[in-house]
Design an enzyme around this catalytic site. Structure first.
Site: not given
Length: 460
Positions: A228, A262
């Site tokens: 990620e 994020c």
């Protein structure tokens, strides 16, 4: 001897430091994990679930300490109480679906044949955690990996150096020795272990450059990776949106944790009929924030984790203003913006996609807002990014949102919400955001491998 240091954004002083493991010490940790894993996997699933959830409860018991440490290490205000809400939700959900997610897939069970697919643990799982949400992000892999019968080796980011030690404290005496370990490594030590094929699965959350380094280290080892990486998540406010609700959620998504999320909102596209109203409300919302010391309960916006992160946001903002963008939050509103880690929030209008602030990851408290004429323009702009983690759509029409979501190149599509991970859904990304699947049933598939059984029953 290599020392790993956490320099606190609160005062610029070293808050914690630890000596990195030597290659021999790191290999010994891997060896312990490999020895501990088979007997751990042999325990009943319900026992593994119970022990892991006991560890999460013990981590909750360290709450006050964890919250204060996070404030000192990466700057999140103590008023928000750490990451326990999301951590507990994810741990409970993943424990609750374990039996179903790991159940055999039976193709035939007859007098002549038994044919099935089982999920087998991959062995040792390596979790390279980020600093922005170090517990929330690492738990996405730690919890299903342990429940599925793997051993886990965890590495903290240098900015949140103490997080791995708290995980160890939570599991100490509950899990067999070697099943969960925390290691302190530099980049070279991390890459060396991956090159040596030490792990059955590696999960990394961090920068695109960091993900590329992990991929290079794993090249030729056939080690599965979950990556990620960067994000530039958009929000699109349509003409039928609830304006007040959209402003409240999108601006919180842009500014919470000093923009270091994020799936935080980094750019907003608003239908031209609502644009002026949205901008006015967004400015008023932002001016209510209080920038200051994260240990002060009245602070709602703490420092960025590192001065270089703040400098990136300052540079993007300055370039945009020089190219014609207009900042709406004057520096006098947030006088603690001192050129260091304490960075005042900013809203930019008159922006376009020639500006870095609208296309490159900012990861800070700045957001650009653009008017759009309708869905076609909004879709083009939302997809005009090298990243694809989430996209947030604001409308009263679910069918319209679903239609737009199907053509967006992104991992998750939200309607009338943003900046949230649902543990029942797969957490994934496209393009430079990376690859892999966390949470949901698919999260268990990432930390296990299929093993097929084809038995022909021969009668005497």
């Amino acid at each position: 001897m290599t020392m790993i240091r956490c320099v606190s954004p609160v005062n610029g002083e070293v808050y914690a430091e630890r000596e990195a493991l030597t290659p021999e010490q790191a290999r010994a940790a891997v060896a312990r994990a490999k020895v501990a894993q088979p007997p751990w996997a042999a325990r009943p699933l319900e026992e593994r679930v119970a022990l892991v959830q006991d560890g999460v409860r013990r981590l909750n018991g360290l709450g006050d300490r964890v919250v204060e440490e996070l404030a000192w290490q990466m700057g999140r205000p103590v008023r928000y109480g750490g990451e326990f809400g999301g951590l507990n939700e994810r741990a409970a959900y993943m424990g609750g679906i374990a039996a179903e997610a790991l159940a055999p897939m039976v193709a035939e069970d007859s007098a002549r044949f038994e044919r099935r697919i089982e999920r087998a643990p991959v062995g040792v799982v390596f979790v390279v955690a980020p600093w922005n949400y170090p517990y929330l992000t690492s738990c996405n892999t730690i919890i299903p990996a342990l429940i599925a019968g793997n051993s886990v080796i965890h590495k903290s980011a240098s900015q949140t150096l103490l997080v791995g030690e708290r995980w160890v404290e939570a599991f100490d005496g509950l899990l067999p020795e070697g099943v969960f370990q925390n290691v302190v490594l530099d980049h070279e030590g991390t890459e060396r272990l991956i090159r040596e094929r030490s792990f059955g699965f590696v999960n990394f959350t961090g920068s695109v450059a960091g993900g590329q380094a992990i991929e290079r280290a794993a090249a030729g080892t056939f080690t599965p990776l979950g990556l990620e990486l960067g994000g530039k998540d958009p929000g699109y406010v349509m003409e039928d949106a609830d304006l007040d609700w959209a402003v409240d959620v999108l601006m919180d998504g842009a500014m919470f944790n000093a923009g270091q999320c994020c799936c935080g909102i980094e750019r907003i596209y608003v239908h031209e009929s609502l644009y002026d109203g949205f901008v006015d409300r967004a400015v008023a919302w932002t001016k209510q924030l209080k920038l200051g010391n994260p240990l002060d309960l009245s602070t709602s916006l703490g420092p960025m984790a590192n001065r270089r992160f703040a400098d990136t946001v300052r540079a993007q903002t300055a370039e945009a203003v020089a190219a014609g963008a207009r900042p709406l939050i004057g520096r006098e509103v947030f006088p603690e913006d001192d050129g260091g880690t304490y960075l005042g929030p900013q809203i930019l209008v008159d922006v376009d996609h020639s500006m870095r602030v609208m296309r490159e990851e900012s990861f800070g408290p700045v957001v650009g807002i653009m008017p759009v004429s309708g869905d076609d323009e909004a879709l083009r702009l939302m997809d005009d990014s090298p990243y694809g983690l989430t996209a947030s759509l604001w409308t009263s029409d679910p069918e319209r949102a679903a239609r737009l979501g199907r053509v967006l190149d992104t991992g998750s599509v939200y309607m009338n919400r943003a900046d949230y991970l649902d543990p029942a859904l797969c957490w994934t990304g496209t393009k430079d955001t990376g690859r892999g699947a966390a949470l949901s049933v698919l999260g268990y598939h990432s930390v296990t491998r299929p093993r097929s059984y084809h038995f022909r029953k021969v009668k005497a």
